[in-house]
Design a protein around this motif. Structure first.
Motif, mmCIF file in Angstrom:
data_model
loop_
_atom_site.group_PDB
_atom_site.id
_atom_site.type_symbol
_atom_site.label_atom_id
_atom_site.label_comp_id
_atom_site.label_asym_id
_atom_site.label_seq_id
_atom_site.Cartn_x
_atom_site.Cartn_y
_atom_site.Cartn_z
ATOM 1 N N ASP A 197 0.967 -1.275 -0.218
ATOM 2 C CA ASP A 197 -0.236 0.182 0.017
ATOM 3 C C ASP A 197 1.127 1.319 -0.368
ATOM 4 O O ASP A 197 0.594 2.544 -0.786
ATOM 5 N N GLN A 200 2.238 1.558 -3.299
ATOM 6 C CA GLN A 200 1.793 2.184 -4.370
ATOM 7 C C GLN A 200 0.449 3.720 -3.993
ATOM 8 O O GLN A 200 1.176 4.238 -5.083
ATOM 9 N N ARG A 203 4.116 5.613 -5.387
ATOM 10 C CA ARG A 203 4.168 6.029 -7.379
ATOM 11 C C ARG A 203 2.891 7.084 -7.551
ATOM 12 O O ARG A 203 3.258 7.406 -8.319
#
Length: 451
Positions: A197, A200, A203
């Motif tokens: 998580d 992500q 990113r």
């Protein structure tokens, strides 16, 4: 830069090195052409020794970049805030204690570098940098940015969600057009789902700055693992978890390392060339300004001292032509005496059209000087000399503009160029300075005892 965006942006931004003198065309691939351009910049005989001396550090940096290019090295800066684990990550990638690691903030106070042992054949070199957020670390932060700027690729190390300072630093680094990798260090502190998580989230936060595939989890110094067996309970050291980052660096080095080095060197050398050109132009302007002043003073005195009406103006015109010849040499575009005379005539014609009243005053002063006597001669001569001084300044500045443009008046022609010069100069201050200087010299000459 999503996907391979950073690579395309580097390709799009890259322009060949523009040396002070035209560089010879080179054959071979882009890195070879860049290397030839760097050699030409370093050996360019048109760069004055004074400029080389003043910019010695910059030339040394270009020389170092040339050696890196020749040796096929890819320099990777390990960057981030204090205690994110930059030095530990460098050591983990190297497989040895090459960089100092301490429990206190700010252990890394100077840049250090060491070849990456596992990728020695590919010439990968890690550069450890100081932390960017030290309380008294302004100088260290500046050093870190300088190191990142001359590196070919940057690994930005964080140990959690990015702070505002870290994101600002990342944006600054992205603006230098360096490829960026983001390494989430101390990833062993998170469970598998939590780590996924967080990656992500990162990113998304660095979208447009770092490609998604270049956001990686690492653990440079994982926490010891508690082990229970027949011998009891103990702590077992866990090896570094940096394989994904190491492989990514290896892949970049193998696929495009030399080209990245060439692009970085080319961009840096291009900036240096601009700086050298600016420094040379500044030096030329300084020399030209003194040259124009010297000739203006010489003409002013010649006009003031010549007792023959009008003839002094004709004699002084020769000084203007000589000045323009000297200016052409300063700017590396030599003119013959005939060419100089024609240029002076062109400029003078435009000046007469623009400021005919000034030239009329000069003729009147010349005539008055022949019939005046006593102290009035001194002041009349100084006034007329100041007019000659001012005229030479105008001619010199206009000729300088013509030479700076490569012996061209530009699209708007001589009339506009000369008018711009007249408008740019403070006539009253020039005349005042000229009168004072000429009068001072005339008085000194008058007070000098006769032999």
């Amino acid at each position: 830069m999503r996907g391979g965006g950073w690579w395309q942006r580097l390709r799009n931004r890259f322009t060949p090195v523009r040396a002070v003198a035209p560089a010879p065309r080179a054959s071979g691939d882009a890195p070879d052409r860049v290397a030839d351009s760097l050699r030409h910049l370093l050996d360019d005989p048109q760069i004055p020794p004074s400029v080389r001396e003043a910019m010695a550090a910059d030339f040394a940096r270009v020389e170092a970049m040339l050696k890196r290019l020749e040796h096929g090295e890819l320099h990777v800066a390990v960057f981030g805030r204090v205690s994110a684990g930059k030095s530990a990550l460098g050591n983990a990638l190297l497989g040895r204690e090459a960089f100092a690691v301490g429990v206190l903030h700010g252990t890394t106070t100077e840049a250090a570098q060491a070849p990456l042992d596992e990728a020695a054949a590919n010439g990968l070199v890690l550069v450890d940098t100081p932390g960017i957020n030290e309380l008294d670390g302004e100088a260290r932060e500046r050093l870190a940015f300088e190191v990142a700027e001359i590196s070919d690729l940057v690994v930005f190390v964080c140990d959690g969600d990015l702070t505002r300072d870290e994101l600002d630093a990342l944006r600054t680094l992205a603006a230098t057009q360096r490829p960026l990798l983001l390494a989430l260090n101390k990833a062993d502190r998170y469970g598998e789902s939590e780590r996924a998580d967080l990656l992500q989230h990162l990113r998304g936060k660095v979208a447009g700055l770092v490609a998604p595939d270049d956001v990686l989890a690492v653990a440079a110094r994982p926490a010891p693992r508690r082990v229970v067996d027949e011998n009891g309970e103990r702590l077992e050291q866990v090896p570094p978890q940096v394989a994904a980052l190491r492989e990514r660096l290896r892949a970049i080095a193998e696929r495009e390392g030399r080209t990245l080095t060439a692009l970085n060197a080319g961009l840096h050398a291009s900036r240096l060339t601009d700086q050298v050109s600016a420094r040379i132009a500044e030096t030329r302007r300084s020399v030209a300004a003194q040259l124009i002043r010297n000739y203006a003073l010489a003409k002013g005195l010649a006009v003031a001292l010549n007792p023959v009406p009008v003839a002094d103006l004709l004699a002084a015109a020769g000084l203007d032509a000589a000045m323009v010849v000297q200016l052409s040499r300063v700017y590396g575009l030599p003119l013959t005496r005939a060419e100089s005379g024609r240029l002076v005539a062109t400029i003078s014609a435009q000046l007469i059209a623009l400021i005919g009243a000034i030239w009329g005053m000069q003729l009147v002063a010349s005539a008055l000087k022949g019939v005046s006597a006593g102290l009035s001669v001194l002041f009349t001569a100084a006034a007329q000399g100041a007019m000659g001084y001012y005229a030479t300044v105008l001619i010199g500045r206009a000729a300088e503009r013509y030479l700076v443009a490569g012996k061209s008046w530009g699209a708007l022609g001589a009339k506009r160029a000369v008018a711009d010069v007249v408008e740019s100069l403070d006539r009253d201050s020039i005349l005042r300075e000229a009168r004072e200087e000429i009068l001072r010299r005339l008085r000194a000459r008058q007070d000098r005892p006769s032999a």
